[in-house]
Design an enzyme around this catalytic site. Structure first.
Site, PDB file in Angstrom:
ATOM      1  N   ASP A  12      -2.825   9.669  -2.464  1.00  9.12           N
ATOM      2  CA  ASP A  12      -2.036   8.725  -1.691  1.00  9.12           C
ATOM      3  C   ASP A  12      -3.046   7.795  -0.986  1.00  9.12           C
ATOM      4  OD1 ASP A  12      -0.005   7.702   0.166  1.00  9.12           O
ATOM      5  OD2 ASP A  12      -0.988   9.022   1.620  1.00  9.12           O
ATOM      6  N   ASP A  14      -2.415   5.501   2.309  1.00  7.06           N
ATOM      7  CA  ASP A  14      -2.383   5.476   3.769  1.00  7.06           C
ATOM      8  C   ASP A  14      -2.472   6.881   4.361  1.00  7.06           C
ATOM      9  OD1 ASP A  14      -1.464   2.461   4.497  1.00  7.06           O
ATOM     10  OD2 ASP A  14      -0.581   3.129   2.618  1.00  7.06           O
ATOM     11  N   GLU A  21      -2.518   3.339   8.452  1.00  8.38           N
ATOM     12  CA  GLU A  21      -1.259   3.003   7.787  1.00  8.38           C
ATOM     13  C   GLU A  21      -1.249   1.478   7.745  1.00  8.38           C
ATOM     14  OE1 GLU A  21       1.308   4.974   6.550  1.00  8.38           O
ATOM     15  OE2 GLU A  21       0.240   6.822   7.045  1.00  8.38           O
ATOM     16  N   SER A 100       0.531   4.365  -4.089  1.00  8.76           N
ATOM     17  CA  SER A 100       0.794   4.104  -2.683  1.00  8.76           C
ATOM     18  C   SER A 100       2.147   3.466  -2.448  1.00  8.76           C
ATOM     19  CB  SER A 100      -0.308   3.164  -2.167  1.00  8.76           C
ATOM     20  OG  SER A 100      -0.007   2.719  -0.866  1.00  8.76           O
ATOM     21  N   ASP A 168      -0.409  13.151   2.302  1.00 10.11           N
ATOM     22  CA  ASP A 168      -0.080  13.593   3.661  1.00 10.11           C
ATOM     23  C   ASP A 168       1.397  13.490   3.996  1.00 10.11           C
ATOM     24  OD1 ASP A 168      -0.533  10.606   3.783  1.00 10.11           O
ATOM     25  OD2 ASP A 168       0.282  10.974   5.791  1.00 10.11           O
TER      26      ASP A 168
HETATM   27 MG   LIG Z   1       0.141   8.627   3.355  1.00 13.92          MG
END
Ligand SMILES: [Mg+2]
Length: 213
Positions: A12, A14, A21, A100, A168
């Site tokens: 991923d 961010d 982010e 993403s 995350d």
């Molecule tokens: Mg993320």
């Protein structure tokens, strides 16, 4: 980039590949950083539908000039250990992908700088040099992330059990399920609970010992 790879590592972007982010950095330009940060947190915890949330957060970016991308890129902090991880993957004949729910306008600079081989993200609509507050085309959501991991694996001849997914947020869970090994990194509680493995330290070099030799 080699046509075939021994294994595939998909991250991923961010809060995984980078500490930031990106949507919050762009929202700061509209004076709406705090509001968008709260909405992003809720989406990453899995409390709201990702695509619906993304569309409403992107609407807050309406009027931001496209020059803001360069300022956002300048504020990006790569996650500790990311360069070591990517070097180790390449040294062992693996491929690095990034998928993403963020934006190509930023990832197209950041991903090649870090040595990422392939990447996919959303695109923002701009007109007359400013963002319109819309996303261009279908949203890269949890399903699109999982589909992208499978597509890259098949394009590069990597069997499913030799795919790794690192993320995350709640929108990473589906790609973590389809991967041979799903790693929760710097992750929200719901993501930690469902992952094959949890990496507690914010250091991507911790993934290196898990890679094929
Ligand atoms: Mg993320």
């Amino acid at each position: 980039m080699p046509e075939t790879a021994r294994f595939l590592v998909v991250l991923d972007a961010d809060s995984t590949l980078i500490r930031n982010e990106v949507i919050e950095l762009l929202a700061d330009e509209a004076g709406r950083g705090a509001e968008v940060a709260a909405a992003t947190e809720a989406a990453m915890r899995g409390e709201v539908d990702f695509a619906t949330s993304l569309r409403s957060r992107v609407a807050a970016l309406a009027g931001v000039p496209v020059e803001a991308f360069a300022r956002a890129i300048a504020r990006i902090e790569p996650t500790p250990g990311v360069r070591e991880l990517i070097e180790a993957v390449h040294a062992r004949g693996g491929l690095v992908g990034v998928v993403s729910g963020g934006f190509h306008e930023v990832l197209d600079t950041v991903a090649p700088d870090l040595g990422v081989d392939v990447w996919r993200a959303n695109r923002l609509v701009a007109a007359d040099g400013v963002l319109t507050g819309e996303v261009d085309g279908p949203i890269v959501d949890a399903t699109a992330k999982a589909d992208t991991l499978r597509q890259w694996a098949s394009e590069h001849g990597v069997p499913a059990h030799l795919t790794f997914a690192i993320g995350d947020g709640a929108n990473d869970l589906r790609m973590m399920e389809v991967a041979g090994l799903g790693l929760a990194f710097n992750a929200k509680p719901a993501v930690r609970a469902s992952a094959d493995l949890v990496i507690g330290r914010v250091d991507l070099a911790e993934v290196i010992p898990l890679l094929p030799r």
